[in-house]
Design an enzyme around this catalytic site. Sequence first.
Site, PDB file in Angstrom:
ATOM      1  N   LYS A 198       0.871  -1.178   0.000  1.00  0.00           N
ATOM      2  CA  LYS A 198       0.000   0.000   0.000  1.00  0.00           C
ATOM      3  C   LYS A 198       0.906   1.226   0.000  1.00  0.00           C
ATOM      4  O   LYS A 198       1.455   1.614   1.016  1.00  0.00           O
ATOM      5  CB  LYS A 198      -0.904  -0.005   1.234  1.00  0.00           C
ATOM      6  CG  LYS A 198      -1.604   1.324   1.532  1.00  0.00           C
ATOM      7  CD  LYS A 198      -2.448   1.839   0.388  1.00  0.00           C
ATOM      8  CE  LYS A 198      -3.150   3.138   0.765  1.00  0.00           C
ATOM      9  NZ  LYS A 198      -2.211   4.293   0.912  1.00  0.00           N
ATOM     10  N   GLY A 251       6.436   5.689   8.157  1.00  0.00           N
ATOM     11  CA  GLY A 251       5.590   6.870   8.155  1.00  0.00           C
ATOM     12  C   GLY A 251       5.606   7.545   9.512  1.00  0.00           C
ATOM     13  O   GLY A 251       6.527   7.361  10.316  1.00  0.00           O
ATOM     14  N   SER A 252       4.567   8.303   9.782  1.00  0.00           N
ATOM     15  CA  SER A 252       4.522   9.115  10.996  1.00  0.00           C
ATOM     16  C   SER A 252       4.295   8.249  12.227  1.00  0.00           C
ATOM     17  O   SER A 252       3.694   7.166  12.167  1.00  0.00           O
ATOM     18  CB  SER A 252       3.408  10.151  10.895  1.00  0.00           C
ATOM     19  OG  SER A 252       2.134   9.545  10.996  1.00  0.00           O
ATOM     20  N   THR A 253       4.741   8.757  13.356  1.00  0.00           N
ATOM     21  CA  THR A 253       4.548   8.055  14.617  1.00  0.00           C
ATOM     22  C   THR A 253       3.074   7.943  14.953  1.00  0.00           C
ATOM     23  O   THR A 253       2.619   6.912  15.468  1.00  0.00           O
ATOM     24  CB  THR A 253       5.314   8.777  15.738  1.00  0.00           C
ATOM     25  OG1 THR A 253       6.721   8.697  15.465  1.00  0.00           O
ATOM     26  CG2 THR A 253       5.041   8.155  17.090  1.00  0.00           C
ATOM     27  N   GLY A 256       1.689   5.178  12.955  1.00  0.00           N
ATOM     28  CA  GLY A 256       2.313   3.949  13.425  1.00  0.00           C
ATOM     29  C   GLY A 256       1.694   3.429  14.711  1.00  0.00           C
ATOM     30  O   GLY A 256       1.522   2.219  14.890  1.00  0.00           O
ATOM     31  N   GLU A 273       9.141   1.833  11.058  1.00  0.00           N
ATOM     32  CA  GLU A 273      10.105   2.927  10.931  1.00  0.00           C
ATOM     33  C   GLU A 273       9.311   4.222  10.996  1.00  0.00           C
ATOM     34  O   GLU A 273       8.625   4.597  10.052  1.00  0.00           O
ATOM     35  CB  GLU A 273      10.871   2.841   9.611  1.00  0.00           C
ATOM     36  CG  GLU A 273      11.888   3.955   9.450  1.00  0.00           C
ATOM     37  CD  GLU A 273      12.353   4.130   8.016  1.00  0.00           C
ATOM     38  OE1 GLU A 273      12.724   5.266   7.667  1.00  0.00           O
ATOM     39  OE2 GLU A 273      12.320   3.156   7.253  1.00  0.00           O
ATOM     40  N   CYS A 307      13.299  11.284   7.760  1.00  0.00           N
ATOM     41  CA  CYS A 307      13.241  11.070   9.202  1.00  0.00           C
ATOM     42  C   CYS A 307      14.622  11.022   9.844  1.00  0.00           C
ATOM     43  O   CYS A 307      14.747  11.183  11.057  1.00  0.00           O
ATOM     44  CB  CYS A 307      12.462   9.809   9.521  1.00  0.00           C
ATOM     45  SG  CYS A 307      13.092   8.335   8.683  1.00  0.00           S
ATOM     46  N   GLU A 408       8.489  16.632  15.137  1.00  0.00           N
ATOM     47  CA  GLU A 408       9.037  16.425  13.800  1.00  0.00           C
ATOM     48  C   GLU A 408       8.318  17.343  12.808  1.00  0.00           C
ATOM     49  O   GLU A 408       7.100  17.245  12.636  1.00  0.00           O
ATOM     50  CB  GLU A 408       8.885  14.964  13.371  1.00  0.00           C
ATOM     51  CG  GLU A 408       9.544  14.672  12.036  1.00  0.00           C
ATOM     52  CD  GLU A 408       9.416  13.218  11.623  1.00  0.00           C
ATOM     53  OE1 GLU A 408      10.383  12.674  11.049  1.00  0.00           O
ATOM     54  OE2 GLU A 408       8.358  12.617  11.864  1.00  0.00           O
TER      55      GLU A 408
END
Length: 504
Positions: A198, A251-253, A256, A273, A307, A408
């Site tokens: 995806k 991707g973003s925390t 995630g 990650e 990142c 971030e």
Amino acid sequence: MTGPDARSRAGGSGGRVREGLLFIGGEWVAPDGGQYAITDPANGETVGSAPEASRAQVYEAVSAARDAFGPWSRARPEERARILDTAAGIIQRDAAESAELARRESGATTGTARAMQVGVAAARFRRYAKGALEPVEQPLPPQLTPAGPMGGGGVLGALAVRRPVGVVTCITSYNNPWANPAGKIAPALAMGNTVVVKPAPQDPLSVFRLAAALAEAGVPPGVVNVVTGSSPEAGEAAVEAPGVDMVSFTGSTAVGRRIAEVCGRGMKRQLMELGGKGAALVFDDADLGAAVAGIGTTFSFYSGQICTAPTRVLAQRGVYERITGMLAAYAAKLPVGDPADPATVVGPLISAAHRDRVESYVELGRKEGARLVTGGERPTGGALDRGYYTAPTLFADCTSGMRVVREEIFGPVVVVLPFDTEEEGIALASDSDYGLIDYVWSGDPARAFRVAGLLRSGGVGVNTVARNMEAPFGGFRMSGVGRDVGSYALHAYSEIQSLVWPGR
């Protein structure tokens, strides 16, 4: 519509991309949800269209991957290696055309798209063609056991064997639509897994092109499937589907964490990650030119949309003003413009929405009391007015409590904080929710490695921002779970099975 009729209208199977169609079970399939436009960040023009997969079609892709898993996992490692190596050659053969597409949909400069996106993707398939041949069995020391209720005594032999996990959902990031998917697909396939990919909604066209290269290389139907969508629905379905054994996400925390909650309910293996807010400690004995060149990649490489960027500069008091001035001069000289222009160093951000987000942080930094040294404005004039550009930006006189220091931003924005002692610098670097990659610049190797060993991050660059592509990659704390890259990726996409037997 799904099923055979949709497939026949989609043009059947094959190795070339069919624009606007999903790739499921080795065939190009018409989407249930129509199309959405893919936009060139450099000028706002439409690059092409991507299909909107329904939840049912995502589940169909998972089913195709499940059906293909048995035969693929039992294929000889030499056969998997041959196919992956062939795919690498196809990617290299079409590199110029693929890099042009990547530039147009991701906003990367031409050189970056060619070398760091398509070039790295080919290298990763080449690397994991060799990885498919790495030993999966580890003999364990024999053990002498006494007689007991579970059997007679004697010597027991043992073997630890890495087995494929099964069906892996790979959710990839927008900042590198070739290398990031390749870094997931290649080791997963090398270990005998099958995948449902995806891509990020902003630039999925390159991933369809990658799938076509794999089909041409001889990857069997169902081993690689690609589903897309502009809303979260497709990604959510690809995580929730009962047939999925593992989720690999970049991707973003925030996203995630939501994925991890779903995986936890199904006890699915995870490789995450996530975000980063890398600290760059610059000591007063450092080579300041080298430090500025390394930190300056935050302004230029993917326009700061990475990142691993060293976005928090912690400068020892003796060099604080000098490093601030040198970074400001470096940022001000970087050409911002059309990524197709060879002179361009800083291209656009991925979208208008993301540019607005980065600009909101610049305004927030001003309100928090940080000193804006350079940048902070939206470049204008000519083609710049049509794209999603922002100037490289530097804030100084920051404190650790500021949101621009803690959160971030994912853009070409660097913050500078002073420190006095080594202990204070380490404490400042560790005062973060993230822990992906930090950096240390010092002319004293003993101090540099001592400090590196005290930083709570998944990796530390000592006097460099370069990465060794065999070194394990991943983060501490909110920067992720697990490690990949090199042989560590083969471990990430495998489970350990123990075999025990009586000896003689």
